[in-house]
Design an enzyme around this catalytic site. Structure first.
Site, short mmCIF file in Angstrom:
data_model
loop_
_atom_site.label_atom_id
_atom_site.label_comp_id
_atom_site.label_asym_id
_atom_site.label_seq_id
_atom_site.Cartn_x
_atom_site.Cartn_y
_atom_site.Cartn_z
N ARG A 175 33.23 29.69 41.90
CA ARG A 175 32.45 30.93 41.85
C ARG A 175 31.08 30.63 41.28
O ARG A 175 30.96 30.07 40.20
CB ARG A 175 33.11 31.94 40.91
CG ARG A 175 34.31 32.58 41.43
CD ARG A 175 34.61 33.89 40.76
NE ARG A 175 34.51 33.89 39.30
CZ ARG A 175 34.75 34.96 38.56
NH1 ARG A 175 35.08 36.10 39.15
NH2 ARG A 175 34.66 34.92 37.26
N THR B 290 26.12 35.00 40.94
CA THR B 290 26.42 35.98 42.00
C THR B 290 27.91 36.30 42.05
O THR B 290 28.31 37.28 42.68
CB THR B 290 26.02 35.41 43.37
OG1 THR B 290 26.86 34.26 43.63
CG2 THR B 290 24.56 35.00 43.41
N ASP C 259 39.46 31.40 31.39
CA ASP C 259 39.19 30.60 32.59
C ASP C 259 40.39 29.70 32.88
O ASP C 259 40.65 28.74 32.14
CB ASP C 259 37.92 29.76 32.35
CG ASP C 259 37.48 29.06 33.62
OD1 ASP C 259 38.31 28.32 34.23
OD2 ASP C 259 36.32 29.23 34.04
N ASP D 243 39.70 25.81 33.36
CA ASP D 243 39.39 25.14 32.09
C ASP D 243 40.64 25.00 31.22
O ASP D 243 40.82 23.98 30.56
CB ASP D 243 38.32 25.92 31.32
CG ASP D 243 36.92 25.67 31.88
OD1 ASP D 243 36.73 24.66 32.59
OD2 ASP D 243 36.03 26.49 31.61
#
Ligand code: PRP
Ligand code: URA
Length: 210
Positions: free
Chosen positions: A105, A109, A201, A204
Site C-alpha cells: 500500500r 494514497t 501492521d 511488520d
C-alpha cells in the site's frame, strides 16, 4: 453466483485473535498463532469442497467412502503478510499449489502498488484461496483478485484474519462472486487506513521488521 460472507464464530479463533492483538506479543508467537488461525479458517473455507463416492476395503469389510473430487486447489498469499497464512493452509491441503501476488500500500494514497505476480500455470483450472491477514480499505485484495480473474481464475475465496467494514463493502462491490472468510470483523479504519482496534501492521509483526 453471489458469494457469501462468513464471519468465524468459534472460541478457538476468537481466543487466538484476541491474543495476537496484544501489542506485547512478539514476532515468534505472533507468527505461530497467525498460522494456527489460518489452519482453523482453512477448515471452514474447505467445507464445500466437492466429494466423490469411492469403494474401499478396510481390514474388516468392503465399504463405500467419500474422497475429495473436482477442481484442484491453489493458495495465493498477498505479499508480504499473506505468507504468514500459507503453512497453516498447507497443513490441511498439502497438495495445493502456491502462487504469489506482491502488492504494497502506498502510505500516502493507500492505493496498492503491484511488484510481483507468479501463479501456477494452470491456475485458471483451480479453486483459488487468496489469503491476507488484513482487509482494510480493500485496495490490495480487490486488486489481487482482479489480477487472478484476468488470468482466467473463476473460483475464488478470500480469507482474512481481521476485516474492516469499509474493506468488506469494497470487496462486495467489486467482486460480489467471491466468498469471504473473516476471522474477526472490526469497527472501522483510522485516518491512516489502519484497522481499529486491529492488531497494527501485520507484515511488520510477522516478519519483525519494526
Ligand atoms: C497490508 C496487509 C494487506 C493490506 C491491507 O499490507 O497485509 O495486504 O495492507 O490494506 P488494504 O485493504 O487497505 O489494501 P502492506 O501494504 O502493509 O504490505 P506488507 O504485507 O508488505 O507489509
Ligand atoms: N494493513 C495492516 O497490516 N494493518 C492494518 O490495520 C491495515 C492494513
Amino acid at each position: 453466483m453471489m458469494g457469501e460472507i462468513h464471519v468465524m464464530d468459534h472460541p478457538l479463533i476468537e481466543h487466538k485473535i484476541s491474543y495476537i492483538r496484544r501489542e506485547d506479543v512478539g514476532t515468534k508467537e505472533f507468527r505461530e498463532v497467525i498460522g494456527e488461525i489460518a489452519q482453523l479458517m482453512c477448515y471452514e473455507a474447505t467445507r464445500d469442497l466437492q466429494m466423490k463416492e469411492v469403494e474401499i476395503q478396510t481390514p474388516i469389510a468392503r465399504t463405500m467412502g467419500r474422497e475429495l473430487d473436482g477442481k484442484k486447489l491453489a493458495i495465493v498469499p498477498i505479499l508480504r503478510a499473506g505468507i504468514g497464512m500459507v503453512d497453516g493452509m498447507l497443513s490441511l491441503i498439502p497438495t495445493a499449489k502456491v502462487g504469489h501476488i506482491g502488492l504494497y500500500r502506498d502510505p500516502d494514497t493507500l492505493e496498492p502498488v503491484e511488484y510481483y505476480c507468479k501463479l501456477p500455470a494452470d491456475c485458471g483450472e483451480r479453486r483459488v484461496f487468496v489469503v491476507d491477514p488484513m482487509l482494510a480499505t480493500g485496495g490490495s485484495s480487490t486488486a489481487a483478485i482482479r489480477m487472478l480473474k484476468e488470468k482466467g481464475v473463476k473460483n475464488i475465496k478470500f480469507l482474512c484474519i481481521i476485516a474492516a467494514p469499509e474493506g468488506v463493502k469494497r470487496m462486495r462491490e467489486e467482486h460480489p462472486d467471491v466468498d469471504i472468510y473473516i476471522g474477526a470483523l472490526d469497527e472501522k479504519l483510522n485516518d491512516h487506513g489502519y484497522i481499529v482496534p486491529g492488531l497494527g501492521d501485520a507484515g511488520d509483526r510477522i516478519f519483525g521488521t519494526k
